[in-house]
Design a protein around this motif. Sequence first.
Motif, short mmCIF file in Angstrom:
data_model
loop_
_atom_site.label_atom_id
_atom_site.label_comp_id
_atom_site.label_asym_id
_atom_site.label_seq_id
_atom_site.Cartn_x
_atom_site.Cartn_y
_atom_site.Cartn_z
N ILE A 162 0.84 -1.21 0.00
CA ILE A 162 0.00 0.00 0.00
C ILE A 162 0.87 1.24 0.00
CG2 ILE A 162 -0.21 -0.05 2.52
CD1 ILE A 162 -2.96 1.27 2.20
N PRO A 169 -6.56 6.52 -3.33
CA PRO A 169 -6.45 5.06 -3.33
C PRO A 169 -5.90 4.45 -4.61
CG PRO A 169 -8.74 5.73 -3.61
CD PRO A 169 -7.97 6.98 -3.31
N THR A 172 -1.50 3.11 -5.20
CA THR A 172 -0.91 1.78 -5.06
C THR A 172 -0.98 1.02 -6.38
OG1 THR A 172 -1.44 1.64 -2.72
CG2 THR A 172 -1.06 -0.43 -3.87
N HIS A 223 -12.79 -5.86 7.94
CA HIS A 223 -11.81 -6.51 7.08
C HIS A 223 -11.83 -8.03 7.19
CE1 HIS A 223 -8.25 -6.95 4.64
NE2 HIS A 223 -7.64 -7.62 5.61
N PHE A 237 -4.44 2.32 5.52
CA PHE A 237 -4.91 1.07 4.92
C PHE A 237 -5.89 1.44 3.83
CE2 PHE A 237 -6.91 -3.30 5.49
CZ PHE A 237 -5.82 -3.96 4.95
N PHE A 238 -6.15 0.50 2.92
CA PHE A 238 -6.96 0.80 1.74
C PHE A 238 -8.31 1.42 2.07
CE2 PHE A 238 -4.49 -3.03 0.30
CZ PHE A 238 -3.59 -2.32 -0.47
N GLN A 241 -8.38 5.14 2.66
CA GLN A 241 -8.22 5.90 1.41
C GLN A 241 -9.52 5.91 0.61
OE1 GLN A 241 -4.81 4.14 -0.53
NE2 GLN A 241 -3.37 5.25 0.74
N TRP A 242 -10.15 4.75 0.49
CA TRP A 242 -11.40 4.66 -0.27
C TRP A 242 -12.46 5.57 0.35
CZ3 TRP A 242 -10.90 2.93 -4.85
CH2 TRP A 242 -10.19 1.77 -5.17
N THR A 278 -15.27 -6.66 3.52
CA THR A 278 -14.36 -7.03 2.43
C THR A 278 -14.60 -8.47 1.98
OG1 THR A 278 -12.51 -8.01 3.67
CG2 THR A 278 -12.63 -5.59 3.59
N PRO A 321 -8.65 -4.18 -2.24
CA PRO A 321 -7.26 -3.82 -2.51
C PRO A 321 -7.13 -3.30 -3.94
CG PRO A 321 -7.51 -6.18 -2.71
CD PRO A 321 -8.86 -5.64 -2.31
N PRO A 322 -5.92 -2.97 -4.38
CA PRO A 322 -5.73 -2.47 -5.74
C PRO A 322 -6.21 -3.46 -6.79
CG PRO A 322 -3.77 -2.10 -4.43
CD PRO A 322 -4.66 -2.97 -3.62
N ALA A 326 -10.62 -0.39 -10.04
CA ALA A 326 -10.59 0.69 -9.06
C ALA A 326 -11.49 1.88 -9.40
CB ALA A 326 -9.15 1.16 -8.84
#
Length: 380
Positions: A162, A169, A172, A223, A237-238, A241-242, A278, A321-322, A326
């Motif tokens: 990350i 986001p 990454t 998560h 952590f992702f 950012q999101w 998630t 995640p990436p 996205a």
Amino acid sequence: MKKYGYLATLALTAMLTACGSQEGESVSKPSAESSKSEVQTTVEEKVVTDQLGREVTVPGSIERVVTGGILPYFSTWYVATNSTKEIVGMHPNSFNAAKNSILAKISPDVLKANTSFVQNGEVNVEELMKINPQLYVEIATDENSINKITEAGIPVVAVKAIDAAAAEPLATFNSWLTLTSQITGTTDRADRFLEEGKKVQAELDDKLKDVATQDKPRAMILHMHNDKSITVGGKNFFGNQWLNATGAIDVAENDVNGRKEVNMEQIYAWNPDIIYITNFTETQPEDLLKNKVNGQDWSQVKAVQEGKVYKIPLGIYRWFPPSGDAPLMLKWLAQKNHPALFDYKIEEEIKAYYKNFYEFDISDKEINSILNPSSDAAKY
């Protein structure tokens, strides 16, 4: 259906920050003997700098790649090259996500990948050598695997999990594409992806700029979860950012750095308006909405009371995640956070994106599977 298009990726800046970065040694090239008997490379070679800052010598033309603990990377390779036939091995967790993804239909070669080299959660070098990789891609924090695979004569490129230093986001995934482009020499499709990501974020920013803080929903990313443990994501952590990028407030931002196991009392204290789950956990929204988890009373939480518990989608890979999806993740989250501001039909957005970027005519049934992923995708 799928039509293979022009191969592609990009050339930006390859940077990321993650837990436990380290100074790395240059990857040693295999001896003449071992390269003949174990690792087949081409005569032409190139040197790339991985995300630990190490200079790694890789074949000029790569046909056999194995991906390890950097779980989403196989899908990055696809986005960059329009192909998965080079992915001859991957972590079992990655394979399970691939098996339950749309990528399995778009590029079915991904299901030919071998997973036997991961045993009891660790890389078995003897089994790995049987796959005959030209390149191994590993998460930068797994120093043990990086060292022992390098010592076996296989070039290892380390990738960080990350870009915690970046506020947005897409940083990454963009950095992974950059590194992949250096490895493969491809450019076109990733350039288009980067432009789309910038465009979508700009559109969101424009609509969200006048939203007052008190009007932003307070959201939580669940998560990992079962009846014995609750792990949430927070700052660096992702999820953080999101949420920041789509007009929400991360309830765990001031209490959690990265991921942390918490109890129900902490959940009650946060009392989020929205809960996102998630694909790294088998838990589904109905498990919370119907209060089906033994030993945990979710009925007191505002998000549950108002029915705002959502499973994060899974397209060509898990959207948390990436991934190449996205820009769609940004649109999906923004609409959940501010449905009055973002009134598009997400199904139509997915259909257009998959046609444009993956040259794939996705069906309504497949779109539904993206938006309502099975718990099976979290099993491994």
